[in-house]
Design a protein around this motif. Structure first.
Motif, PDB file in Angstrom:
ATOM      1  N   ALA A 285      -3.021 -14.558   1.850  1.00 35.02           N
ATOM      2  CA  ALA A 285      -4.463 -14.059   1.471  1.00 35.02           C
ATOM      3  C   ALA A 285      -4.346 -13.021   2.236  1.00 35.02           C
ATOM      4  O   ALA A 285      -4.508 -11.546   1.292  1.00 35.02           O
ATOM      5  CB  ALA A 285      -5.399 -14.742   2.354  1.00 35.02           C
ATOM      6  N   TRP A 286      -3.424 -12.218   3.103  1.00 30.03           N
ATOM      7  CA  TRP A 286      -3.547 -11.434   3.804  1.00 30.03           C
ATOM      8  C   TRP A 286      -3.165 -10.254   2.784  1.00 30.03           C
ATOM      9  O   TRP A 286      -3.694  -8.898   2.706  1.00 30.03           O
ATOM     10  CB  TRP A 286      -2.792 -11.111   5.030  1.00 30.03           C
ATOM     11  CG  TRP A 286      -2.402 -10.016   5.636  1.00 30.03           C
ATOM     12  CD1 TRP A 286      -0.917  -8.690   5.813  1.00 30.03           C
ATOM     13  CD2 TRP A 286      -3.375  -8.732   6.367  1.00 30.03           C
ATOM     14  NE1 TRP A 286      -1.220  -8.674   6.476  1.00 30.03           N
ATOM     15  CE2 TRP A 286      -2.913  -7.823   6.238  1.00 30.03           C
ATOM     16  CE3 TRP A 286      -4.900  -9.098   6.706  1.00 30.03           C
ATOM     17  CZ2 TRP A 286      -3.287  -6.670   6.791  1.00 30.03           C
ATOM     18  CZ3 TRP A 286      -5.001  -8.193   7.087  1.00 30.03           C
ATOM     19  CH2 TRP A 286      -4.345  -6.702   7.324  1.00 30.03           C
ATOM     20  N   LEU A 287      -1.882 -10.210   2.464  1.00 27.37           N
ATOM     21  CA  LEU A 287      -0.631  -9.272   1.263  1.00 27.37           C
ATOM     22  C   LEU A 287      -1.144  -9.253   0.069  1.00 27.37           C
ATOM     23  O   LEU A 287      -1.796  -8.157  -0.649  1.00 27.37           O
ATOM     24  CB  LEU A 287       0.076 -10.661   1.112  1.00 27.37           C
ATOM     25  CG  LEU A 287       1.641 -10.523   1.920  1.00 27.37           C
ATOM     26  CD1 LEU A 287       2.308 -10.837   1.751  1.00 27.37           C
ATOM     27  CD2 LEU A 287       1.655  -9.201   2.582  1.00 27.37           C
ATOM     28  N   THR A 288      -2.681 -10.301  -0.194  1.00 27.55           N
ATOM     29  CA  THR A 288      -3.442 -10.024  -1.570  1.00 27.55           C
ATOM     30  C   THR A 288      -4.426  -8.860  -1.406  1.00 27.55           C
ATOM     31  O   THR A 288      -5.092  -8.353  -1.879  1.00 27.55           O
ATOM     32  CB  THR A 288      -4.265 -10.820  -1.702  1.00 27.55           C
ATOM     33  OG1 THR A 288      -3.029 -12.178  -2.156  1.00 27.55           O
ATOM     34  CG2 THR A 288      -5.173 -11.041  -2.978  1.00 27.55           C
ATOM     35  N   LEU A 289      -5.084  -9.130   0.326  1.00 32.72           N
ATOM     36  CA  LEU A 289      -5.885  -8.087   0.559  1.00 32.72           C
ATOM     37  C   LEU A 289      -5.417  -7.011   0.741  1.00 32.72           C
ATOM     38  O   LEU A 289      -5.990  -6.000  -0.622  1.00 32.72           O
ATOM     39  CB  LEU A 289      -6.968  -8.573   1.783  1.00 32.72           C
ATOM     40  CG  LEU A 289      -7.634  -7.549   2.202  1.00 32.72           C
ATOM     41  CD1 LEU A 289      -8.902  -7.990   1.498  1.00 32.72           C
ATOM     42  CD2 LEU A 289      -8.152  -8.279   3.717  1.00 32.72           C
ATOM     43  N   VAL A 290      -4.588  -6.551   1.636  1.00 31.23           N
ATOM     44  CA  VAL A 290      -3.771  -5.608   1.428  1.00 31.23           C
ATOM     45  C   VAL A 290      -3.492  -4.694   0.008  1.00 31.23           C
ATOM     46  O   VAL A 290      -3.930  -3.515  -0.057  1.00 31.23           O
ATOM     47  CB  VAL A 290      -2.386  -5.179   1.779  1.00 31.23           C
ATOM     48  CG1 VAL A 290      -1.539  -4.424   1.767  1.00 31.23           C
ATOM     49  CG2 VAL A 290      -2.960  -6.427   3.720  1.00 31.23           C
ATOM     50  N   PHE A 291      -2.798  -5.754  -0.824  1.00 31.66           N
ATOM     51  CA  PHE A 291      -2.266  -4.787  -2.364  1.00 31.66           C
ATOM     52  C   PHE A 291      -3.436  -4.325  -2.771  1.00 31.66           C
ATOM     53  O   PHE A 291      -3.704  -3.632  -3.953  1.00 31.66           O
ATOM     54  CB  PHE A 291      -1.634  -6.868  -3.151  1.00 31.66           C
ATOM     55  CG  PHE A 291      -0.167  -6.440  -2.575  1.00 31.66           C
ATOM     56  CD1 PHE A 291       0.367  -5.288  -1.474  1.00 31.66           C
ATOM     57  CD2 PHE A 291       0.288  -7.393  -2.273  1.00 31.66           C
ATOM     58  CE1 PHE A 291       1.263  -5.033  -1.156  1.00 31.66           C
ATOM     59  CE2 PHE A 291       1.650  -7.687  -2.061  1.00 31.66           C
ATOM     60  CZ  PHE A 291       2.033  -6.845  -1.480  1.00 31.66           C
ATOM     61  N   VAL A 292      -4.636  -5.664  -3.058  1.00 34.21           N
ATOM     62  CA  VAL A 292      -6.369  -5.316  -3.736  1.00 34.21           C
ATOM     63  C   VAL A 292      -6.263  -3.561  -2.567  1.00 34.21           C
ATOM     64  O   VAL A 292      -7.005  -2.364  -4.307  1.00 34.21           O
ATOM     65  CB  VAL A 292      -7.384  -6.012  -3.540  1.00 34.21           C
ATOM     66  CG1 VAL A 292      -8.437  -5.583  -4.301  1.00 34.21           C
ATOM     67  CG2 VAL A 292      -6.494  -7.029  -4.350  1.00 34.21           C
ATOM     68  N   LEU A 293      -6.895  -3.369  -1.895  1.00 34.56           N
ATOM     69  CA  LEU A 293      -7.577  -2.531  -1.514  1.00 34.56           C
ATOM     70  C   LEU A 293      -6.863  -0.866  -1.692  1.00 34.56           C
ATOM     71  O   LEU A 293      -6.642  -0.017  -2.357  1.00 34.56           O
ATOM     72  CB  LEU A 293      -8.179  -2.229   0.150  1.00 34.56           C
ATOM     73  CG  LEU A 293      -9.124  -3.635   0.691  1.00 34.56           C
ATOM     74  CD1 LEU A 293      -8.510  -3.766   1.990  1.00 34.56           C
ATOM     75  CD2 LEU A 293      -9.905  -3.248   0.559  1.00 34.56           C
ATOM     76  N   GLU A 294      -4.846  -0.903  -1.496  1.00 38.16           N
ATOM     77  CA  GLU A 294      -3.879  -0.639  -2.150  1.00 38.16           C
ATOM     78  C   GLU A 294      -3.795   0.215  -3.234  1.00 38.16           C
ATOM     79  O   GLU A 294      -4.497   1.309  -3.517  1.00 38.16           O
ATOM     80  CB  GLU A 294      -2.687  -1.234  -1.590  1.00 38.16           C
ATOM     81  CG  GLU A 294      -1.348   0.541  -2.073  1.00 38.16           C
ATOM     82  CD  GLU A 294      -0.250  -0.117  -1.051  1.00 38.16           C
ATOM     83  OE1 GLU A 294       0.903   1.024  -1.160  1.00 38.16           O
ATOM     84  OE2 GLU A 294       0.138  -1.103  -1.185  1.00 38.16           O
TER      85      GLU A 294
END
Length: 413
Positions: free
Chosen positions: A192-201
């Motif tokens: 969940a955390w990595l998905t959020l980071v990658f989507v924002l990036e």
């Protein structure tokens, strides 16, 4: 010869239309080197009887209606219009066949779009060099689809009646034991955390944030500049040795390590002492998201309800795609090719390489294909920005060799 099926028009998919936009018009080039001289008549006969000569996309014209919407329209296929025979050497000053053919394809990457008065593909037979160049518009399919179709026309060297093996055997890797519940919760939170980071990036990179300028950066209109093409060569066993030394690593991870180290070497050579802490270069990586890895059986690709359907199928708009290319430095892909030596029209193939036409705002694109234990990466550059792609290729090759040495030392420790 008439293609099978009805003659009703079929609308293009959104991804198909994306690759036909003026700013993102992409042609795929697949270069196959043969061991024996090319039989032109035999090659034409093989094409017409192969899945390429029968596939609906390869037997259809691109047409636009009165509203500007694109459609595929079935047509009668004239193989003589699609097979271009080049009998003389393409570069009399260059004795090395690979270098001469790379120059030929580099020129095609900029100056020779595919004509829309016939289906959007060609096969160039460079008989003096014993090379075949497939030119296929990206709107006809993605890399997995097109390579799978090519393999359906090939046979094993060891068994002339058998199709090439396309999916590597599964290997089981040891996993560290952890409590089931704790491991599942930690895995979910991390996802969940990595998905959020990658989507924002991804959003920032698509809309606002751009790489800093370096010696390999492109710019506005660079896709129209003259190109050079060079080849970096690797052994899959070397890449697997590095992969084995690092837990939870894939061949793609090793490839990105090679690219990171190789580009650092190249930039330090071009602009000594200019590299600094925190310099970040980003690229667009094309990956296969089908449930089944590797190449696919052509019959399964053509089923409407299959999880491995004929592609291009990805979901973001052409403006975002264009901005993403403009804000990044390079594009890269890695495709699994045949696992063993193959023949095409009875002629043994010694190497398979892939590249694309030039992309907007980027001076550097890299495409790697594996074949029978080897991997070759085509490096397409704007030659006024990167005048020495052969040296860049050597930087990549040396990077893997150093990584292999480090992996061996780590294994001994």
């Amino acid at each position: 010869m008439a293609c099978p099926g009805t003659f009703s028009d079929e609308p293009l998919s959104p991804a198909g239309r994306l690759f036909l936009q003026q700013k993102t018009d992409v042609v795929i080039h697949c270069i196959a080197r043969t061991k024996n001289p090319i039989d032109v008549d035999g090659a034409k006969a093989t094409i017409m009887s192969s899945p390429m000569g029968q596939h609906p996309r390869f037997c259809s014209l691109l047409v636009r209606d009165e509203n500007g919407f694109e459609h595929w329209r079935k047509t009668r296929l004239d193989v003589d219009r699609h097979v271009i025979v080049v009998k003389n050497r393409v570069n009399e000053d260059e004795e090395d066949d690979e270098v001469a053919v790379n120059r030929y394809v580099a020129d095609l990457s900029v100056s020779s779009p595919l004509s829309t008065d016939k289906p959007l593909w060609e096969v160039h037979l460079l008989t003096a060099h014993k090379h075949v160049v497939f030119r296929i518009h990206h709107s006809l399919g993605d890399g997995i689809s097109l390579m799978s179709m090519l393999m359906a026309s090939c046979r094993k060297v060891s068994d002339p009646d058998a199709l090439p093996m396309m999916v590597p055997e599964k290997t089981t890797e040891k996993r560290r034991d952890s409590p089931w519940l704790l491991g599942s919760m930690w895995g979910f939170l991390k996802m969940a955390w990595l998905t959020l980071v990658f989507v924002l990036e991804f959003l920032l990179r698509s809309l606002f944030v751009s790489d800093r300028k370096t010696a390999v950066s492109g710019g506005d209109g660079v896709e129209l500049w003259p190109r050079k093409l060079a080849t970096a060569k690797f052994l899959l066993d070397d890449m697997k040795e590095v992969k084995k030394a690092i837990p939870d690593t894939t061949i793609n991870d090793v490839l990105f390590g090679i690219v990171s180290c190789g580009l650092s070497r190249y930039l330090d050579h071009r602009t000594p002492n200019a590299l600094h802490e925190g310099l970040r270069m980003t690229g667009v990586a094309m990956v296969n998201l089908r449930a089944k890895p590797g190449l696919q059986e052509i019959s399964k690709l053509m089923k409407d309800n299959s999880e491995t359907r004929w592609g291009n199928r990805f979901g973001y708009a052409s403006l975002i795609n264009y901005k993403l290319l403009c804000n990044t430095t390079f594009t890269i892909s890695n495709l699994i090719g045949p696992l063993e030596d193959i023949t095409l029209s009875g002629n043994p193939i010694s190497s398979i390489k892939v590249s694309t036409s030039s992309l907007p705002q980027q001076a550097l694109t890299m495409h790697m294909v594996s074949y029978a234990g080897k991997a070759e990466m085509q490096i397409l550059v704007a030659k006024d920005i990167i005048p020495d792609p052969e040296f860049l290729a050597k930087c990549f090759e040396d990077a893997l060799l150093e990584m292999k040495v480090a992996a061996k030392e780590a294994d001994k420790a």
